[in-house]
Design an enzyme around this catalytic site. Structure first.
Site, PDB file in Angstrom:
ATOM      1  N   ALA A  30      42.315  11.775   3.906  1.00  0.00           N
ATOM      2  CA  ALA A  30      42.833  12.653   2.971  1.00  0.00           C
ATOM      3  C   ALA A  30      43.608  11.963   1.953  1.00  0.00           C
ATOM      4  CB  ALA A  30      43.678  13.788   3.377  1.00  0.00           C
ATOM      5  N   GLU A  82      26.444  29.394 -11.589  1.00  0.00           N
ATOM      6  CA  GLU A  82      25.479  29.213 -10.783  1.00  0.00           C
ATOM      7  C   GLU A  82      25.578  29.720  -9.362  1.00  0.00           C
ATOM      8  OE1 GLU A  82      27.348  27.550  -7.583  1.00  0.00           O
ATOM      9  OE2 GLU A  82      25.712  26.092  -8.151  1.00  0.00           O
ATOM     10  N   CYS A 114      27.362  23.504 -14.451  1.00  0.00           N
ATOM     11  CA  CYS A 114      28.728  23.945 -14.720  1.00  0.00           C
ATOM     12  C   CYS A 114      28.952  24.169 -16.209  1.00  0.00           C
ATOM     13  CB  CYS A 114      29.772  22.605 -14.364  1.00  0.00           C
ATOM     14  SG  CYS A 114      29.654  22.139 -12.572  1.00  0.00           S
ATOM     15  N   THR A 205      26.025  10.631 -10.837  1.00  0.00           N
ATOM     16  CA  THR A 205      26.654  11.930 -11.562  1.00  0.00           C
ATOM     17  C   THR A 205      27.694  11.275 -12.455  1.00  0.00           C
ATOM     18  OG1 THR A 205      28.215  12.224  -9.693  1.00  0.00           O
ATOM     19  CG2 THR A 205      26.083  13.561  -9.404  1.00  0.00           C
ATOM     20  N   HIS A 238      35.405  19.548 -18.963  1.00  0.00           N
ATOM     21  CA  HIS A 238      34.728  19.867 -17.820  1.00  0.00           C
ATOM     22  C   HIS A 238      35.600  18.898 -16.874  1.00  0.00           C
ATOM     23  CE1 HIS A 238      33.012  21.209 -14.560  1.00  0.00           C
ATOM     24  NE2 HIS A 238      32.368  20.259 -14.462  1.00  0.00           N
ATOM     25  N   LYS A 243      40.150  13.454 -11.584  1.00  0.00           N
ATOM     26  CA  LYS A 243      39.974  12.037 -12.188  1.00  0.00           C
ATOM     27  C   LYS A 243      39.123  11.966 -13.556  1.00  0.00           C
ATOM     28  CE  LYS A 243      37.542   8.724 -10.328  1.00  0.00           C
ATOM     29  NZ  LYS A 243      37.103   7.496  -9.247  1.00  0.00           N
ATOM     30  N   SER A 300      25.523  19.772 -15.159  1.00  0.00           N
ATOM     31  CA  SER A 300      24.579  18.790 -14.695  1.00  0.00           C
ATOM     32  C   SER A 300      23.143  19.365 -15.091  1.00  0.00           C
ATOM     33  CB  SER A 300      24.713  18.808 -13.283  1.00  0.00           C
ATOM     34  OG  SER A 300      25.811  18.152 -12.930  1.00  0.00           O
TER      35      SER A 300
END
Lengths: 352, 131, 386
Positions: A30, A82, A114, A205, A238, A243, A300
């Site tokens: 985690a 989606e 998205c 990605t 987006h 990050k 995407s």
């Protein structure tokens, strides 16, 4: 004629699951996830919340902030998602019926990973600008799913944002200064028909997908509008995790102060079609008259829509008329364990 | 079970909370009827119910009817809206359903109420959420 | 109007009767009543049954059952008013005889509930609520009565212990009834510690799912006297029927059962009796809270005093007004369509002085109260020894 947003609203479910709770089940580390992806917790829809219900609630809040637009005068409504509850049968008709927009309206469901939310905003804006309709709803909503144990499971979340576009100067909250889109065929993420969960190209990605499209779209709109990053009060990107949006924003020359109000993903997760639109509602909640706001989405597959808004004097009059996005994010949370999460998200196979 | 026509017929009430106001005595009927039970008037105008109110009679159903197994325990209540109209609704988003009490202020939100299995229709309406 | 008497009663042992079909249970009860009356011909058959369509996928049962008894040709009709279907069959039979349309009427009630699973049984019972605006939202019958209990508790201070006392008393009575589904001695703590079904109602506050049938035979009073021999003749002196809103949301006062009040008012007026005249009563305790509210609506106790009265033993077999000597729905069982007829059979048995260990001494005037759904309909009947 100036076209812009005359009403906006958001909806975030109350349930949350902490990243540690998911990591515990799959034996994942985690702390490294939290550092690496900058994710702490995410929203989870109840059994009774889906794209349709969240869109209705966000839409009602947008109507409240519109200062009494008669829903019957809204000529078009689009919902990007989606996770439309039906594969065939529109989400939009339920939402339009519930909001009182039917029957004289153009209604459609959109899907583009998205970015379906900003896609619906783009269409709504264009129809008003073309003079085809007086008002148009653009809504982004998702109850996104990640496969159990997959990296996506730490981020896929639920929420909705709704925007009413119009041209009445007395109702205008945020003028659309410029729009821009940047699209290529980039297979970074997909879900085939009848599949429950999406698949993705892992690290592919990143650079060729998210960063290339967001960078080009944001640069393109700034150039088209003749603006520099320092001219904008806020920038929303987006946010598939915590990050990526900060990294892309820094590369483009934006500061943490410009990005933080619309950077919700560490505590909300990735609400897919809702993500950058909900971030935009959080910015609208705190924006001042005259502020310029950049919104750049990413979907995407892949594409990136950008908008630049200029806030009007009326924005401060409507902010508190409906639940603020940050308040929904930070208050009245119900924390659930993984078992409850698995039940709510349909991950448990039930008996016949 | 709900069928397409049967639920579609109720959409104005379930989706938009439309009620009938008796033009003779002013009583608001939810759902609408063809005759006013108060004054036997037969003419009505359509009004929309307010979405705020309070709990009049609560319970938590622990043994659900078929179709509600995944939402059990199910908090549910007779709620009186601010215009005096009462309706039966589930109470959503309760971390502890046992906290539901008479007098709790609530508002109504649009939610999915039922679904016809995995392949059938979805049925929407309103639930109460505690303020 | 002719005077009408009950000339025969028939019961079978109730419970989860896995070996028996609806028609078999029904025929056994009908034959028992005919044998008790000492006759083998009837002019009409009435059948109280709530939902054979959903429970066993069979409608048109009045004809089916007439044929089952070898009486194809005899007129037969089914009555339905949810859990009050049985007493409606009785009232229909009473009207037939009183009006002179029929002389001898076989009144029956039946329900086969265990051929579906618990969820489907709960669903089927839930159809007695407003389908589009109550049951649609997931409310169940225990849930509806639980809401009334919440309001009754808030308004009058009724307690879970008082409700439990109703269950303990009815189970104590049921121990003395060979036909009862449950023969259990239970305590207040057993009730309070049982599984919660719908707050504040525990499992032992709720009547069970039961298979069962019951029957009685009606005749004009003069004919009854001829057939009676040495047995006391029991006649019907009052019959009241009333409705209320089905949807709880439309009721003014959720702590009151208006249909029961109205049905009682009508039955008392017809019989020329008051609540104080009643020696024994069988009432619709589908839940413990319903017995409390019904004893108030019948005028046995002031509003709010039903709970304390049960706790103080005023409704026990030897109490001021014995309620549910048969064990009630709670212990005897609640095969919905049969319940109203079984209540008539029990009071008749009590008034005849044939109730054995559960006999209420000196009972000459009795009352039955049977309720549909969450009080959307109710009947009250008054029976007296001639």
């Amino acid at each position: 004629m100036s076209v812009g947003i005359v009403g906006y609203g958001s909806y975030i479910p109350r349930r949350r699951i902490k990243l540690e709770e998911i990591a515990k089940v799959w034996g994942a580390d985690a702390p490294s996830f939290k550092r690496g992806l900058q994710l702490h917790e995410k929203s989870v829809p109840g059994k009774d919340e889906d794209t349709i219900t969240m869109a209705v609630e966000a839409g009602r809040r947008a109507l409240i902030r519109s200062g009494g637009i008669d829903p019957a005068t809204i000529g078009a409504m689009y919902i990007g998602s989606e996770s439309h509850p039906y594969a065939v049968k529109p989400s939009g008709t339920v939402v339009a019926e519930a909001l009182g927009i039917t029957p004289q309206a153009h209604v459609g469901d959109l899907e583009f990973a998205c970015k379906a939310g900003t896609e619906s905003m783009y269409l709504a804006h264009s129809l008003v600008k073309a003079g085809e309709v007086r008002y148009a709803f653009g809504i982004g909503a998702d109850t996104s799913q990640g496969a159990p144990g997959n990296a996506l499971e730490y981020s896929t979340a639920a929420g909705a944002a709704a925007f009413i576009f119009g041209s009445d100067p007395e109702r205008m909250l945020a003028e659309v200064v410029e729009t821009y889109s940047w699209t290529t065929d980039t297979p970074d993420f997909w879900r085939r028909s009848y599949m429950h969960y999406p698949r993705h190209g892992s690290r592919y990605t990143g650079e060729p997908a998210y960063f290339r499209h967001v960078m080009n779209s944001a640069k393109g709109i700034l150039e088209k509008a003749g603006l520099k990053p320092e001219d904008l009060a806020f920038a929303v990107f987006h946010q598939p995790n915590g990050k990526f949006p900060l990294r892309v924003g820094k590369r483009l020359g934006f500061t943490m102060e410009q990005m933080e109000p619309g950077w919700l993903s560490p505590w909300l997760g990735n609400t897919y079609s809702g993500a950058s639109p909900i971030g935009t509602t959080a910015v609208f909640d705190v924006a001042r008259p005259g502020d310029l706001v950049l919104l750049t989405s990413f979907g995407s597959g892949a594409g990136s829509d950008s908008f630049i808004f200029r806030m009007t004097d009326r924005i401060t009059e409507v902010q508190n008329l409906a639940p603020l996005t940050r308040m929904q994010l930070d208050n009245n949370k119900i924390y659930i364990d993984y078992g409850t999460y698995a039940k709510l998200r349909g991950k448990i196979r039930m008996g016949e | 079970m709900e069928s397409p026509a049967r639920s579609w017929r109720e959409y104005p009430q379930r989706y938009r909370l439309e009620a009938a106001k008796c033009t003779k005595c002013g009583k608001v009927l939810y759902p609408p009827r063809v005759v006013c039970p108060a004054c036997h008037g037969r003419e009505f105008e359509t009004v929309t119910l307010p979405r705020d109110g309070h709990v009049v009679a609560p319970t938590v159903v622990r043994v659900p009817p078929t179709g509600f197994e995944e939402e059990t325990p199910l908090p549910i209540a007779v709620v009186e809206l601010s215009n005096g109209v009462r309706l039966m609704v589930q109470v959503a988003d309760m971390a502890d359903p046992m906290e539901l009490k008479i007098g709790d202020p609530v508002h109504l939100e649009f939610r999915k109420i039922q679904q016809d299995g995995e392949a059938g229709l979805l049925f929407y309406g309103h639930k109460a959420v505690r303020d | 109007m002719r005077e009408v008497a009950i000339i025969g009663v028939g019961m079978i042992d109730w419970g989860e009767l896995w070996e028996k079909s609806l028609r078999q249970m029904w025929a056994e009860a009908a034959l028992a009543a005919l044998d008790d009356a000492g006759i083998d011909k009837v002019d009409l058959i009435t059948v109280g049954c709530m939902s054979p369509g959903l429970f066993i996928g069979q409608e048109h049962i009045a004809s089916l059952l007439a044929d089952e008894l070898g009486m194809a040709g005899v007129g037969a009709t089914r009555t339905e008013s949810a859990c009050a279907s049985g007493s409606l069959a009785f009232r229909a039979g009473f009207a037939e005889v009183a009006s002179g349309l029929s002389d001898i009427v076989l009144v029956t009630g039946v329900e086969k509930m265990t051929d579906v699973d618990g969820g489907d049984a709960t669903y089927t019972l839930g159809t007695a609520a407003d389908r589009e605006y109550e049951a649609f939202h997931g409310i169940t019958f225990p849930g509806l009565y639980a809401m009334m209990a919440q309001v009754h508790m808030a308004h009058y201070g009724t307690t879970s212990r008082q409700l439990a006392a109703v269950s303990v008393k009815n189970h104590a009575n049921g121990l003395l009834n060979p036909h009862a589904q449950y023969h259990l001695k239970i305590t207040i703590d057993d009730v309070l510690n049982s599984t919660m079904v719908a707050d504040p109602l525990h499992l032992f506050d709720c009547s069970p799912i039961t298979d069962g049938a019951a029957a009685v035979v009606l005749a004009p009073l003069d004919k009854a006297k001829d057939l009676a021999g040495n047995r006391p003749v029991v006649k019907v002196t009052g019959s009241g029927l009333a409705t209320d809103t089905i949807a709880l949301a439309n009721r003014k006062d959720l702590a009151k059962l208006h249909a029961v009040e109205l049905a009682a008012e009508r039955a008392y007026a017809m019989a020329g009796r008051t609540p104080q005249d009643i020696h024994v009563a069988e009432v619709h305790d589908c839940f413990t809270i319903s017995e409390v509210m019904v004893t108030e609506a019948l005028g046995f106790f002031e509003p709010g005093q039903g709970g304390p009265a049960a706790e103080r033993g005023l409704t026990a077999l030897n109490g001021k007004i014995p309620v549910n000597p048969s064990g009630g729905l709670k212990s005897k069982g609640h095969p919905v369509g049969a319940t109203g007829v079984a209540q008539i059979a029990e009071i008749t048995t009590q008034l005849r002085g044939e109730a054995g260990q559960r006999q209420v001494n000196g009972a000459r005037i009795g009352l039955t109260q049977n309720m549909g759904g969450s009080g959307g309909s109710s009947t009250v009947h008054i029976l007296e020894v001639v």
